[in-house]
Design a protein around this motif. Structure first.
Motif, PDB file in Angstrom:
ATOM      1  N   ALA A  57      47.023   6.196 -58.990  1.00 38.16           N
ATOM      2  CA  ALA A  57      45.830   5.887 -59.788  1.00 38.16           C
ATOM      3  C   ALA A  57      44.833   7.039 -59.772  1.00 38.16           C
ATOM      4  CB  ALA A  57      45.174   4.611 -59.269  1.00 38.16           C
ATOM      5  N   TYR A  58      44.814   7.825 -58.699  1.00 40.57           N
ATOM      6  CA  TYR A  58      43.926   8.980 -58.606  1.00 40.57           C
ATOM      7  C   TYR A  58      44.496  10.206 -59.311  1.00 40.57           C
ATOM      8  CZ  TYR A  58      40.764   6.650 -55.399  1.00 40.57           C
ATOM      9  OH  TYR A  58      39.855   5.797 -54.838  1.00 40.57           O
ATOM     10  N   GLY A  59      45.688  10.066 -59.900  1.00 40.74           N
ATOM     11  CA  GLY A  59      46.241  11.164 -60.684  1.00 40.74           C
ATOM     12  C   GLY A  59      47.305  11.988 -59.994  1.00 40.74           C
ATOM     13  N   GLN A  62      51.572   7.805 -36.447  1.00 39.72           N
ATOM     14  CA  GLN A  62      50.632   8.338 -35.461  1.00 39.72           C
ATOM     15  C   GLN A  62      50.696   9.852 -35.419  1.00 39.72           C
ATOM     16  OE1 GLN A  62      51.009   6.475 -31.670  1.00 39.72           O
ATOM     17  NE2 GLN A  62      50.704   4.435 -32.495  1.00 39.72           N
ATOM     18  N   ARG A  63      49.551  10.428 -35.123  1.00 40.02           N
ATOM     19  CA  ARG A  63      49.376  11.877 -35.019  1.00 40.02           C
ATOM     20  C   ARG A  63      49.455  12.562 -36.377  1.00 40.02           C
ATOM     21  NH1 ARG A  63      47.979  10.099 -30.689  1.00 40.02           N
ATOM     22  NH2 ARG A  63      49.050  10.368 -28.737  1.00 40.02           N
ATOM     23  N   ALA A  64      49.461  11.799 -37.472  1.00 37.53           N
ATOM     24  CA  ALA A  64      49.454  12.408 -38.802  1.00 37.53           C
ATOM     25  C   ALA A  64      48.078  13.035 -39.023  1.00 37.53           C
ATOM     26  CB  ALA A  64      49.742  11.370 -39.880  1.00 37.53           C
ATOM     27  N   SER A  65      48.050  14.315 -39.311  1.00 33.46           N
ATOM     28  CA  SER A  65      46.769  15.009 -39.435  1.00 33.46           C
ATOM     29  C   SER A  65      45.946  14.510 -40.613  1.00 33.46           C
ATOM     30  CB  SER A  65      46.992  16.512 -39.565  1.00 33.46           C
ATOM     31  OG  SER A  65      47.784  16.793 -40.693  1.00 33.46           O
ATOM     32  N   PHE A  66      46.585  13.964 -41.625  1.00 37.58           N
ATOM     33  CA  PHE A  66      45.822  13.444 -42.750  1.00 37.58           C
ATOM     34  C   PHE A  66      45.701  11.924 -42.719  1.00 37.58           C
ATOM     35  CE2 PHE A  66      49.512  12.159 -45.245  1.00 37.58           C
ATOM     36  CZ  PHE A  66      50.494  13.019 -44.789  1.00 37.58           C
ATOM     37  N   GLY A  67      45.896  11.318 -41.551  1.00 38.92           N
ATOM     38  CA  GLY A  67      45.733   9.875 -41.396  1.00 38.92           C
ATOM     39  C   GLY A  67      44.358   9.380 -41.815  1.00 38.92           C
ATOM     40  N   PRO A  68      43.265  10.018 -41.357  1.00 34.66           N
ATOM     41  CA  PRO A  68      41.942   9.565 -41.799  1.00 34.66           C
ATOM     42  C   PRO A  68      41.751   9.681 -43.309  1.00 34.66           C
ATOM     43  CG  PRO A  68      41.740  10.897 -39.826  1.00 34.66           C
ATOM     44  CD  PRO A  68      43.173  11.009 -40.283  1.00 34.66           C
ATOM     45  N   LEU A  69      42.316  10.717 -43.927  1.00 34.36           N
ATOM     46  CA  LEU A  69      42.219  10.854 -45.377  1.00 34.36           C
ATOM     47  C   LEU A  69      42.959   9.706 -46.067  1.00 34.36           C
ATOM     48  CD1 LEU A  69      41.485  12.386 -47.964  1.00 34.36           C
ATOM     49  CD2 LEU A  69      43.596  13.710 -47.654  1.00 34.36           C
ATOM     50  N   LEU A  70      44.158   9.393 -45.597  1.00 31.32           N
ATOM     51  CA  LEU A  70      44.904   8.279 -46.183  1.00 31.32           C
ATOM     52  C   LEU A  70      44.141   6.969 -46.035  1.00 31.32           C
ATOM     53  CD1 LEU A  70      48.566   9.061 -45.087  1.00 31.32           C
ATOM     54  CD2 LEU A  70      47.578   9.235 -47.377  1.00 31.32           C
ATOM     55  N   TRP A  71      43.520   6.764 -44.870  1.00 23.68           N
ATOM     56  CA  TRP A  71      42.750   5.542 -44.667  1.00 23.68           C
ATOM     57  C   TRP A  71      41.575   5.480 -45.635  1.00 23.68           C
ATOM     58  CZ3 TRP A  71      43.093   0.840 -43.334  1.00 23.68           C
ATOM     59  CH2 TRP A  71      41.941   0.078 -43.183  1.00 23.68           C
ATOM     60  N   ASN A  72      40.871   6.609 -45.820  1.00 24.52           N
ATOM     61  CA  ASN A  72      39.742   6.622 -46.752  1.00 24.52           C
ATOM     62  C   ASN A  72      40.194   6.331 -48.175  1.00 24.52           C
ATOM     63  OD1 ASN A  72      37.572   7.031 -45.028  1.00 24.52           O
ATOM     64  ND2 ASN A  72      37.897   9.227 -44.985  1.00 24.52           N
ATOM     65  N   ASN A  82      38.607   3.113 -49.939  1.00 26.26           N
ATOM     66  CA  ASN A  82      37.376   3.601 -50.559  1.00 26.26           C
ATOM     67  C   ASN A  82      36.952   2.875 -51.820  1.00 26.26           C
ATOM     68  OD1 ASN A  82      39.055   4.651 -52.479  1.00 26.26           O
ATOM     69  ND2 ASN A  82      38.156   6.668 -52.455  1.00 26.26           N
ATOM     70  N   ASP A  83      37.811   2.114 -52.475  1.00 26.30           N
ATOM     71  CA  ASP A  83      37.382   1.409 -53.679  1.00 26.30           C
ATOM     72  C   ASP A  83      36.519   0.190 -53.361  1.00 26.30           C
ATOM     73  OD1 ASP A  83      39.494  -0.023 -52.652  1.00 26.30           O
ATOM     74  OD2 ASP A  83      40.510  -0.303 -54.561  1.00 26.30           O
ATOM     75  N   LYS A  86      27.314  -3.502 -55.985  1.00 30.56           N
ATOM     76  CA  LYS A  86      26.445  -2.966 -57.043  1.00 30.56           C
ATOM     77  C   LYS A  86      25.016  -2.776 -56.542  1.00 30.56           C
ATOM     78  CE  LYS A  86      29.851  -3.373 -59.924  1.00 30.56           C
ATOM     79  NZ  LYS A  86      30.727  -2.271 -60.036  1.00 30.56           N
ATOM     80  N   ASN A  87      24.312  -1.837 -57.167  1.00 32.34           N
ATOM     81  CA  ASN A  87      22.895  -1.569 -56.908  1.00 32.34           C
ATOM     82  C   ASN A  87      22.603  -1.209 -55.452  1.00 32.34           C
ATOM     83  OD1 ASN A  87      22.309  -2.182 -59.636  1.00 32.34           O
ATOM     84  ND2 ASN A  87      22.313  -4.354 -59.114  1.00 32.34           N
ATOM     85  N   VAL A  88      23.530  -0.535 -54.816  1.00 31.11           N
ATOM     86  CA  VAL A  88      23.375  -0.158 -53.416  1.00 31.11           C
ATOM     87  C   VAL A  88      23.911   1.260 -53.244  1.00 31.11           C
ATOM     88  CG1 VAL A  88      24.195  -0.639 -51.079  1.00 31.11           C
ATOM     89  CG2 VAL A  88      23.614  -2.527 -52.570  1.00 31.11           C
ATOM     90  N   ASN A  89      23.245   2.035 -52.411  1.00 28.47           N
ATOM     91  CA  ASN A  89      23.745   3.351 -52.051  1.00 28.47           C
ATOM     92  C   ASN A  89      24.632   3.157 -50.826  1.00 28.47           C
ATOM     93  OD1 ASN A  89      24.238   5.982 -51.443  1.00 28.47           O
ATOM     94  ND2 ASN A  89      22.121   6.532 -51.002  1.00 28.47           N
ATOM     95  N   LEU A  90      25.926   3.068 -51.047  1.00 24.57           N
ATOM     96  CA  LEU A  90      26.879   2.769 -49.977  1.00 24.57           C
ATOM     97  C   LEU A  90      27.592   4.046 -49.564  1.00 24.57           C
ATOM     98  CD1 LEU A  90      28.307   0.556 -48.297  1.00 24.57           C
ATOM     99  CD2 LEU A  90      29.947   0.342 -50.168  1.00 24.57           C
ATOM    100  N   THR A  91      27.544   4.350 -48.279  1.00 21.70           N
ATOM    101  CA  THR A  91      28.224   5.521 -47.732  1.00 21.70           C
ATOM    102  C   THR A  91      29.250   5.044 -46.720  1.00 21.70           C
ATOM    103  OG1 THR A  91      26.207   6.813 -47.975  1.00 21.70           O
ATOM    104  CG2 THR A  91      27.898   7.707 -46.534  1.00 21.70           C
ATOM    105  N   MET A  92      30.478   5.500 -46.883  1.00 20.65           N
ATOM    106  CA  MET A  92      31.526   5.124 -45.943  1.00 20.65           C
ATOM    107  C   MET A  92      32.184   6.395 -45.439  1.00 20.65           C
ATOM    108  SD  MET A  92      33.188   1.744 -47.755  1.00 20.65           S
ATOM    109  CE  MET A  92      34.285   2.684 -48.738  1.00 20.65           C
ATOM    110  N   TYR A  93      32.564   6.376 -44.186  1.00 20.01           N
ATOM    111  CA  TYR A  93      33.280   7.514 -43.631  1.00 20.01           C
ATOM    112  C   TYR A  93      34.139   7.039 -42.480  1.00 20.01           C
ATOM    113  CZ  TYR A  93      29.940   7.622 -39.781  1.00 20.01           C
ATOM    114  OH  TYR A  93      29.187   7.293 -38.693  1.00 20.01           O
TER     115      TYR A  93
END
Length: 125
Positions: free
Chosen positions: A41-43, A81-91, A95-96, A102-109
């Motif tokens: 979906a992200y291309g 485990q130990r996958a260096s891009f594990g946090p990226l995959l989780w995000n 992240n959707d 709505k109407n909120v400044n939401l920050t996730m990390y």
């Protein structure tokens, strides 16, 4: 940056809420097929998606405690485990969630803290 945004919001008499959750088992719930669909979906194209499928497919896992070892079982969920891009995959996986608020400044990390051991003792990264 995040703390500065909070300070500005408080100075402007806006409400600031912080939700901190323990995601220590988050990677265990990562759905392989849904993650690949989200990447699509992200291309991401065919070759990249096939690479990710091969990363997830036919993975085996077992547990060893002291002298006891479990049988190998196929892993259908979780980020290896130990996958260096594990946090990226989780995000990417979660992240959707912000699209539904709505109407909120939401920050996730995602913050990943690992524990390293050495002969001299234990240190935290």
């Amino acid at each position: 940056m995040l703390i500065e945004d909070w300070k500005q919001a408080v100075d402007s008499k806006q409400l600031v809420l912080v939700l901190s959750t323990d995601m220590s088992k988050a990677f265990d719930s990562l759905s392989h097929s849904l993650t690949v669909k989200k990447l699509e979906a992200y291309g991401f194209g065919g070759r990249s998606l096939n690479l990710m499928r091969s990363f997830f497919d036919n993975r085996l896992n077992r547990v060893k405690m002291c002298d006891a070892t479990s049988d190998w079982t196929k892993t259908v969920r979780r980020c290896p485990q130990r996958a260096s891009f594990g946090p990226l995959l989780w995000n990417i996986y979660q992240n959707d969630m912000s699209a539904h608020v709505k109407n909120v400044n939401l920050t996730m990390y995602m913050l990943m803290i690992t524990k390293c051991t050495s002969k001299e003792g234990t240190m935290k990264q």
